[in-house]
Motif scaffolding. Sequence first.
Motif, PDB file in Angstrom:
ATOM      1  N   GLU A 235      22.310  25.048   4.851  1.00 42.21           N
ATOM      2  CA  GLU A 235      23.186  25.454   5.942  1.00 42.21           C
ATOM      3  C   GLU A 235      22.455  26.325   6.963  1.00 42.21           C
ATOM      4  O   GLU A 235      22.727  26.248   8.167  1.00 42.21           O
ATOM      5  CB  GLU A 235      24.387  26.229   5.392  1.00 42.21           C
ATOM      6  CG  GLU A 235      25.360  25.392   4.585  1.00 42.21           C
ATOM      7  CD  GLU A 235      26.400  26.235   3.863  1.00 42.21           C
ATOM      8  OE1 GLU A 235      27.297  25.653   3.223  1.00 42.21           O
ATOM      9  OE2 GLU A 235      26.329  27.480   3.932  1.00 42.21           O
ATOM     10  N   LEU A 236      21.515  27.137   6.476  1.00 42.06           N
ATOM     11  CA  LEU A 236      20.756  28.027   7.362  1.00 42.06           C
ATOM     12  C   LEU A 236      19.617  27.310   8.077  1.00 42.06           C
ATOM     13  O   LEU A 236      18.936  27.909   8.907  1.00 42.06           O
ATOM     14  CB  LEU A 236      20.187  29.204   6.561  1.00 42.06           C
ATOM     15  CG  LEU A 236      21.197  30.218   6.017  1.00 42.06           C
ATOM     16  CD1 LEU A 236      20.496  31.199   5.087  1.00 42.06           C
ATOM     17  CD2 LEU A 236      21.883  30.960   7.168  1.00 42.06           C
TER      18      LEU A 236
ATOM     19  N   ILE B  77      10.582  32.095   7.837  1.00 44.54           N
ATOM     20  CA  ILE B  77      11.486  31.611   6.798  1.00 44.54           C
ATOM     21  C   ILE B  77      12.080  32.783   6.021  1.00 44.54           C
ATOM     22  O   ILE B  77      13.290  32.852   5.779  1.00 44.54           O
ATOM     23  CB  ILE B  77      10.749  30.649   5.849  1.00 44.54           C
ATOM     24  CG1 ILE B  77      10.469  29.311   6.560  1.00 44.54           C
ATOM     25  CG2 ILE B  77      11.550  30.416   4.570  1.00 44.54           C
ATOM     26  CD1 ILE B  77       9.571  28.379   5.774  1.00 44.54           C
ATOM     27  N   ALA B  78      11.228  33.721   5.602  1.00 46.53           N
ATOM     28  CA  ALA B  78      11.701  34.874   4.827  1.00 46.53           C
ATOM     29  C   ALA B  78      12.683  35.714   5.633  1.00 46.53           C
ATOM     30  O   ALA B  78      13.696  36.190   5.097  1.00 46.53           O
ATOM     31  CB  ALA B  78      10.519  35.721   4.381  1.00 46.53           C
ATOM     32  N   GLU B  79      12.413  35.880   6.914  1.00 46.11           N
ATOM     33  CA  GLU B  79      13.317  36.660   7.764  1.00 46.11           C
ATOM     34  C   GLU B  79      14.674  35.973   7.884  1.00 46.11           C
ATOM     35  O   GLU B  79      15.726  36.628   7.783  1.00 46.11           O
ATOM     36  CB  GLU B  79      12.707  36.855   9.140  1.00 46.11           C
ATOM     37  CG  GLU B  79      13.565  37.687  10.072  1.00 46.11           C
ATOM     38  CD  GLU B  79      12.873  37.985  11.381  1.00 46.11           C
ATOM     39  OE1 GLU B  79      13.177  39.025  11.989  1.00 46.11           O
ATOM     40  OE2 GLU B  79      12.029  37.186  11.821  1.00 46.11           O
ATOM     41  N   ARG B  80      14.661  34.649   8.052  1.00 53.52           N
ATOM     42  CA  ARG B  80      15.926  33.921   8.184  1.00 53.52           C
ATOM     43  C   ARG B  80      16.757  34.028   6.908  1.00 53.52           C
ATOM     44  O   ARG B  80      17.974  34.211   6.945  1.00 53.52           O
ATOM     45  CB  ARG B  80      15.656  32.449   8.505  1.00 53.52           C
ATOM     46  CG  ARG B  80      16.933  31.623   8.697  1.00 53.52           C
ATOM     47  CD  ARG B  80      16.630  30.192   9.077  1.00 53.52           C
ATOM     48  NE  ARG B  80      15.959  30.112  10.370  1.00 53.52           N
ATOM     49  CZ  ARG B  80      15.602  28.965  10.964  1.00 53.52           C
ATOM     50  NH1 ARG B  80      15.867  27.808  10.372  1.00 53.52           N
ATOM     51  NH2 ARG B  80      15.004  28.968  12.130  1.00 53.52           N
ATOM     52  N   ILE B  81      16.094  33.955   5.767  1.00 54.10           N
ATOM     53  CA  ILE B  81      16.813  34.054   4.496  1.00 54.10           C
ATOM     54  C   ILE B  81      17.348  35.461   4.285  1.00 54.10           C
ATOM     55  O   ILE B  81      18.509  35.652   3.903  1.00 54.10           O
ATOM     56  CB  ILE B  81      15.902  33.637   3.329  1.00 54.10           C
ATOM     57  CG1 ILE B  81      15.540  32.154   3.450  1.00 54.10           C
ATOM     58  CG2 ILE B  81      16.581  33.909   1.991  1.00 54.10           C
ATOM     59  CD1 ILE B  81      14.477  31.696   2.464  1.00 54.10           C
ATOM     60  N   ALA B  82      16.515  36.470   4.509  1.00 56.91           N
ATOM     61  CA  ALA B  82      16.943  37.859   4.314  1.00 56.91           C
ATOM     62  C   ALA B  82      18.147  38.191   5.174  1.00 56.91           C
ATOM     63  O   ALA B  82      19.100  38.839   4.721  1.00 56.91           O
ATOM     64  CB  ALA B  82      15.791  38.816   4.608  1.00 56.91           C
ATOM     65  N   GLU B  83      18.125  37.737   6.420  1.00 59.92           N
ATOM     66  CA  GLU B  83      19.246  37.996   7.324  1.00 59.92           C
ATOM     67  C   GLU B  83      20.450  37.133   6.967  1.00 59.92           C
ATOM     68  O   GLU B  83      21.591  37.614   6.915  1.00 59.92           O
ATOM     69  CB  GLU B  83      18.816  37.731   8.768  1.00 59.92           C
ATOM     70  CG  GLU B  83      17.788  38.703   9.304  1.00 59.92           C
ATOM     71  CD  GLU B  83      18.298  40.127   9.355  1.00 59.92           C
ATOM     72  OE1 GLU B  83      19.460  40.331   9.752  1.00 59.92           O
ATOM     73  OE2 GLU B  83      17.540  41.037   8.980  1.00 59.92           O
TER      74      GLU B  83
ATOM     75  N   LEU C 132      21.347  35.761   4.167  1.00 57.59           N
ATOM     76  CA  LEU C 132      21.992  36.082   2.892  1.00 57.59           C
ATOM     77  C   LEU C 132      22.324  37.558   2.777  1.00 57.59           C
ATOM     78  O   LEU C 132      22.899  37.986   1.773  1.00 57.59           O
ATOM     79  CB  LEU C 132      21.092  35.665   1.721  1.00 57.59           C
ATOM     80  CG  LEU C 132      20.665  34.196   1.668  1.00 57.59           C
ATOM     81  CD1 LEU C 132      19.905  33.917   0.381  1.00 57.59           C
ATOM     82  CD2 LEU C 132      21.843  33.260   1.812  1.00 57.59           C
ATOM     83  N   ASP C 133      21.954  38.344   3.789  1.00 60.94           N
ATOM     84  CA  ASP C 133      22.219  39.791   3.800  1.00 60.94           C
ATOM     85  C   ASP C 133      21.612  40.462   2.573  1.00 60.94           C
ATOM     86  O   ASP C 133      22.282  41.178   1.832  1.00 60.94           O
ATOM     87  CB  ASP C 133      23.723  40.060   3.873  1.00 60.94           C
ATOM     88  CG  ASP C 133      24.040  41.543   4.115  1.00 60.94           C
ATOM     89  OD1 ASP C 133      23.221  42.229   4.757  1.00 60.94           O
ATOM     90  OD2 ASP C 133      25.095  42.007   3.662  1.00 60.94           O
ATOM     91  N   VAL C 134      20.315  40.233   2.375  1.00 64.51           N
ATOM     92  CA  VAL C 134      19.598  40.797   1.233  1.00 64.51           C
ATOM     93  C   VAL C 134      19.156  42.217   1.564  1.00 64.51           C
ATOM     94  O   VAL C 134      18.601  42.482   2.627  1.00 64.51           O
ATOM     95  CB  VAL C 134      18.372  39.945   0.875  1.00 64.51           C
ATOM     96  CG1 VAL C 134      17.609  40.570  -0.292  1.00 64.51           C
ATOM     97  CG2 VAL C 134      18.784  38.519   0.543  1.00 64.51           C
ATOM     98  N   THR C 135      19.390  43.149   0.650  1.00 62.48           N
ATOM     99  CA  THR C 135      18.875  44.509   0.758  1.00 62.48           C
ATOM    100  C   THR C 135      17.870  44.730  -0.352  1.00 62.48           C
ATOM    101  O   THR C 135      18.153  44.433  -1.518  1.00 62.48           O
ATOM    102  CB  THR C 135      20.002  45.549   0.636  1.00 62.48           C
ATOM    103  OG1 THR C 135      20.902  45.391   1.729  1.00 62.48           O
ATOM    104  CG2 THR C 135      19.437  46.958   0.666  1.00 62.48           C
ATOM    105  N   GLY C 136      16.716  45.281  -0.005  1.00 58.50           N
ATOM    106  CA  GLY C 136      15.640  45.488  -0.966  1.00 58.50           C
ATOM    107  C   GLY C 136      14.534  44.490  -0.724  1.00 58.50           C
ATOM    108  O   GLY C 136      14.388  43.956   0.385  1.00 58.50           O
TER     109      GLY C 136
ATOM    110  N   MET D  56      22.152  28.155  -3.980  1.00 59.07           N
ATOM    111  CA  MET D  56      21.011  28.502  -3.142  1.00 59.07           C
ATOM    112  C   MET D  56      20.629  27.343  -2.229  1.00 59.07           C
ATOM    113  O   MET D  56      20.450  27.517  -1.023  1.00 59.07           O
ATOM    114  CB  MET D  56      19.814  28.896  -3.999  1.00 59.07           C
ATOM    115  CG  MET D  56      18.551  29.211  -3.193  1.00 59.07           C
ATOM    116  SD  MET D  56      17.099  29.513  -4.238  1.00 59.07           S
ATOM    117  CE  MET D  56      16.810  27.868  -4.906  1.00 59.07           C
ATOM    118  N   ARG D  57      20.482  26.147  -2.820  1.00 58.43           N
ATOM    119  CA  ARG D  57      20.087  24.989  -2.004  1.00 58.43           C
ATOM    120  C   ARG D  57      21.135  24.688  -0.929  1.00 58.43           C
ATOM    121  O   ARG D  57      20.802  24.355   0.211  1.00 58.43           O
ATOM    122  CB  ARG D  57      19.885  23.769  -2.897  1.00 58.43           C
ATOM    123  CG  ARG D  57      18.590  23.800  -3.695  1.00 58.43           C
ATOM    124  CD  ARG D  57      17.384  23.630  -2.776  1.00 58.43           C
ATOM    125  NE  ARG D  57      16.138  23.578  -3.521  1.00 58.43           N
ATOM    126  CZ  ARG D  57      15.272  24.577  -3.624  1.00 58.43           C
ATOM    127  NH1 ARG D  57      15.544  25.742  -3.046  1.00 58.43           N
ATOM    128  NH2 ARG D  57      14.148  24.434  -4.287  1.00 58.43           N
TER     129      ARG D  57
END
Length: 377
Positions: A109-110, A235-241, A243-247, A103-104
């Motif tokens: 990297e992001l 921040i949340a948007e950058r992570i969701a996109e 990492l390609d998180v669904t849900g 994760m870190r």
Amino acid sequence: MVQRVGVIGGGQLARMMIPPAVELGIEIAVLAEQEGSSARQAATLVGDYRDEATVLAFAETVDVVTFDHEHVPQPVLRALVDRGVRVHPGPHALEFAQDKLRMRERLSELGVPVPEWATVRGPDELQAFIDANGGAAVLNLPRGGYDGKGVRVVRSGADGADWFGRGDFDALLVEELVDFRRELAQLVARRPSGERAFWPVVETVQRDGVCAEVVAPAPGTEGGADRVRTVTSQIAERIAEGLDVTGVLAVELFETTDQRVLVNELAMRPHNSGHWTIDGSVTSQFEQHLRAVLDLPLGDTAVVSSWSVMINVLGGPQSEPIDARFAQAWQSYPGAKLHTYGKDARPGRKVGHVTVVGEDLDDVAYRARAAADAFDD
């Protein structure tokens, strides 16, 4: 055609998906770890989520698989995908919730702000990090920790010596001991087609490493142009996109004394910091998670009152079942919403929560805390 969602894990998160599933006309099935689980109303199979054959057999009965926790091993997750099962979030995303080092690395990297960190393989490397970061640091086991477990503050390399070589870890994560003024959490929901929805950023209060209280929105962020609110949603948007998180994705954060916002933890499922949404938002995190994993249009995340305060019931009454205290709490605080998880009381265990919503924060917080006190011996 009615769609069927399969939830791996029979805890309170699966339990709280059941009411919105009924309202949405969705069938829900649960693979529970044991008989009498929190989500026993929807448990269609009891078995080991680490066993590939058990999980594959469960997946054959549903249209999409999602999770109550992030502990399903990667080989089992990959077997589901190889079999053509829809898995949301997928193993490529869940690996970053399962392994703190990964994760870190990926968040760095992001370009996501995180505490100063390093990979350490022995007491000498740990000591060097401590010396370079003010004489103290936070040592983490890469996998398996939650609610304060697998985390310790260290002030010398020797403080972590017993963790090196433990289990199958060839390295540990060490981070700066962050000087923070408060902890925050930002929830976002994302569906496979890319639509996203955000709830207000909240303040969380931890006791002994366990979330005890949540205030929504975080005081000082209720204004539409607030900097912290803008930063946490970005921040949340950058992570969701990224990492390609669904849900539902929960991003736990530190707001530091020098006005930084740093990511602490990730959860790729409904999260304790979002329980207030059941009573305080037009669309709860549990309904939204079901919508997202089925790629249905997301619901409105507007709040129904200015403030919501959620208090976890930790431990519960030791002398009688928690449900026996409901009448007492309802009598004194009829505006409080009481949620029980169907668990036996045990010191420190999350057995339920209380939420109060309203227009005056001091009044809302007082009533929520007082109603939760009805469940203490």
